[in-house]
Structures are given as structure tokens and as C-alpha cells.
Scaffold this active site. Structure first.
Site, short mmCIF file in Angstrom:
data_model
loop_
_atom_site.label_atom_id
_atom_site.label_comp_id
_atom_site.label_asym_id
_atom_site.label_seq_id
_atom_site.Cartn_x
_atom_site.Cartn_y
_atom_site.Cartn_z
N TYR A 143 2.85 20.26 -33.35
CA TYR A 143 3.15 19.36 -32.21
C TYR A 143 4.34 18.46 -32.54
CZ TYR A 143 2.76 15.50 -28.91
OH TYR A 143 3.03 14.53 -27.97
N ARG A 150 12.23 18.83 -28.70
CA ARG A 150 12.30 18.31 -27.33
C ARG A 150 13.21 17.08 -27.27
NH1 ARG A 150 6.88 16.46 -24.14
NH2 ARG A 150 6.52 15.45 -26.14
N TYR A 203 6.33 5.38 -29.62
CA TYR A 203 5.34 5.51 -30.70
C TYR A 203 6.04 5.28 -32.04
CZ TYR A 203 1.57 7.84 -27.94
OH TYR A 203 0.57 8.15 -27.07
N ARG A 216 4.07 8.17 -18.76
CA ARG A 216 2.62 8.27 -18.50
C ARG A 216 2.32 8.81 -17.12
NH1 ARG A 216 0.62 8.45 -23.46
NH2 ARG A 216 1.27 6.66 -24.71
N GLU A 322 -8.30 15.71 -23.05
CA GLU A 322 -7.14 15.12 -22.40
C GLU A 322 -7.25 15.44 -20.91
OE1 GLU A 322 -3.31 15.44 -24.43
OE2 GLU A 322 -2.43 16.11 -22.54
#
Ligand code: 3EB
Length: 334
Positions: A143, A150, A203, A216, A322
Site C-alpha cells: 500500500y 500515486r 499523515y 475524505r 472500511e
């Protein structure tokens, strides 16, 4: 309404002319796929009456289609839906980059090139799926490798990697290629953040060398319409996982986070307020054995909303589920 979303248990392959694109979620018996862009999400459905469901965006606007940069796409005047699959084996690992990182960067670069060429510049919502998402290999969890690639593409394509970034989910499947579906528009999205959470693009480095590039949620505006996309939402407060090992607790925290994004959406929306009961949900469940507890915990929180449960991996080891969601309002009725 200009753009609508339908769910059907069968593999629909006869075109009516109004399909924009969609996803085939589950483990379908047949390999036949419709003619419009379809993202395959090959993972077990939980609690469903069919092995797979076809989720399709329909439009009342004229559509054109194409295949470019390996992306199967279809568009109206105002928006474009595309699906891209890349096989990691086609990419080289280099000293500074894994195959997955290279594939992820290339995927997003292709998306941005297509959007530039089609003059549909604003990326609204992205659905990311990759195999073995939690596997640590070459010194970095997959991930996190995806996040490096990305973010690199966003930066190199001069899109910035904070603030105005798309709503998204990033989910692990048992196998298969890197699969990315996206919806983009000619008008900007209104990105949403969650006051209970640190923005993912901020983060700290504890979660990998590059932060995830997503918002979000987003409010987006197809003609005459307002769509709310809520990104994959988990049991995270600040930037930390809460209730590790407690699946019911994670359900409640995830829903509190979704509620907080809905409150943000309602502060900024142009139509009437959105409510939890009107959303369509997709719930990713890490362990099938948790499904009953999750369904029973969510039932009173969500009401009689539309929910699809899928067994899949979440991007942190300690996250057991999730939840993503969306809803659409007409602006004319508002
Ligand atoms: C989180 O809040 C949980 O990397 O695109 C949720 C939604 C998550 C999208 C992504 C990751 C992504 O960090 C994980």
C-alpha cells in the site's frame, strides 16, 4: 436526473445507450463483460443473494467512448468515467522503485494525460484496487509503495498532492492487476475533509514515505445535480487506528467519521442536507467471520440504506473494515 446509479444482480450486457460505466463486484460465473467501461472487483460478496452485482452509472446525456493510454473510457459533455488495469509484471523494479510503485505512477500519469486530452480536468473520485495490499516486500508495504507512485504522479503532473485531491478508496484483493476506475468532470469538485481526522495527505511519515493522495469526500456537480462521494472511511481518529481488534467498535468509529464528513458536506452543499439513511454504502470486510457482527452493528446506524458487503483487505493491518458511501440530489428540486 442526469446521472444515476443502478445495481443489478445479473451481468447486464445489452446496452440501452445510457450507460456511462460501472463496476462488476463479486465472483461472477461468466466472464462476459458489458461494452461500457467496467471495473472488475473480484472479491466475495457477503450476505448477497447473487455471486456478483453490476453497478452502473446511467446518463440521459449523449455519450462518446474511447480507448486510449490503456484506459477504457466513456464521457458526456460534462464528465468522464474510465477504467484502467495495469499488470505489475510489465514494469521494472529499479534501485529506487518497486514494480508496483512504477505501475501506480504510470497509471495516474495516463489518467492525467487522458483528462488533459479530453479536457475534463477535474478528477472527482477514484477507486483503487491492488493485490496483496498489506504485503511487506522490498522493505515497504505494498500500500505504501502504491502511495509513493500515486503521489509522484500528482506532483509530476503539476496537480499538487494536498487540498484539491480526489475522493478515493484503496482496497486489497487476493490477486489480479492494479485496477483503477475514476470519474472526472469539467467542473471542479468541492473536496471535503473530516475534522475528527488528520487529512490523509498530511499523515506523518509513520504511515509511509509519501502520504496518501485523497480527500475524505467530495461534492461534485454533473448538470443539474449534486453528488456526494464519501471516500473509504475507517476507524481512524487523528491519524491513529482506534479500536484495534474490536470490530463493533471499528464500525461505530467508521460511522462517526462518515457522519462527520456528511456534516461537512451539509455545510458546503447547494442542495438540501444529506442524511446517513439516504446514502448507498459499500462495506469492505477484512475477515468474513466478522460479517454478522458488522451487519448487526451497522444496521441501527445506517437504517434501511442500500449496503453491499465485500470481503477484501484494508490498507492497514489493524483495520477490520472500511466503508464508502455516496448519494445524489437534484439541484432543480432544491
Ligand atoms: C484511511 O483513512 C483509510 O489511499 O486512497 C481510505 C480511503 C484509505 C482512501 C487511499 C485509503 C485511501 O487512511 C484508508
Amino acid at each position: 436526473m442526469a446521472l444515476s446509479f443502478v445495481s443489478s444482480p445479473s451481468v447486464v450486457s445489452r446496452e440501452t445507450g445510457s450507460e456511462l460505466g460501472g463496476a462488476l463486484v463479486g465472483e461472477p460465473a461468466s466472464g462476459a463483460l458489458p461494452a461500457w467501461p467496467v471495473q472488475r472487483v473480484f472479491a466475495p460478496l457477503l450476505g448477497a443473494t447473487s455471486a456478483a452485482i453490476n453497478e452502473t452509472w446511467l446518463t440521459d446525456q449523449a455519450v462518446t467512448s474511447g480507448f486510449r493510454e490503456g484506459i477504457s473510457w466513456r464521457r458526456t459533455d460534462g464528465l468522464l468515467y474510465g477504467v484502467l488495469q495495469l499488470d505489475e509484471a510489465d514494469f521494472d523494479a529499479t534501485r529506487g522503485s518497486t514494480r508496483l510503485q512504477a505501475a501506480s505512477e504510470e497509471a495516474y500519469r495516463r489518467i492525467f494525460r487522458l483528462l488533459d486530452a479530453e479536457r475534463v480536468p477535474h478528477l472527482w473520485r477514484v477507486w483503487n484496487y491492488l493485490a496483496a495490499i498489506n504485503l511487506d516486500i522490498h522493505g515497504l508495504e505494498r500500500y505504501r509503495q502504491f502511495n509513493v507512485g500515486r503521489q509522484e504522479a500528482f506532483l509530476k503532473c503539476h496537480r499538487g498532492a494536498t487540498g484539491n485531491v480526489p475522493a478515493a478508496c484503496a482496497i486489497g484483493l487476493a490477486g489480479g492487476p492494479l485496477s483503477i476506475a475514476f470519474m472526472a468532470g469539467t467542473t471542479p469538485a468541492v473536496p471535503l475533509e473530516n475534522p475528527r481526522q488528520v487529512s490523509a495527505y498530511n499523515y506523518p511519515p509513520d504511515y509511509g514515505p509519501r502520504s496518501p493522495t485523497f480527500s475524505r469526500g467530495a461534492l461534485v456537480y454533473p448538470e443539474g445535480q449534486e453528488i456526494l462521494f464519501i471516500s473509504g472511511t475507517a476507524s481512524i481518529i487523528g491519524h491513529e487506528t482506534v479500536s484495534p481488534g474490536d470490530v463493533a467498535g471499528q464500525c461505530r468509529e467508521s460511522m462517526a467519521n462518515i457522519d462527520a464528513v456528511v456534516v461537512e458536506a451539509n455545510r458546503l452543499c447547494r442542495s438540501g442536507p444529506f442524511s446517513l439513511g439516504e446514502l448507498s454504502y459499500r462495506v469492505y470486510v477484512r475477515q468474513a467471520t466478522d460479517f454478522r457482527v458488522i451487519r448487526e452493528t451497522l444496521a441501527p446506524l445506517i437504517g434501511k440504506a442500500n449496503i453491499v458487503y465485500v470481503q477484501a483487505d484494508i490498507c492497514r493491518h489493524d483495520l477490520l473494515l472500511e466503508i464508502e458511501a455516496m448519494a445524489s440530489h437534484s439541484l432543480e428540486e432544491a
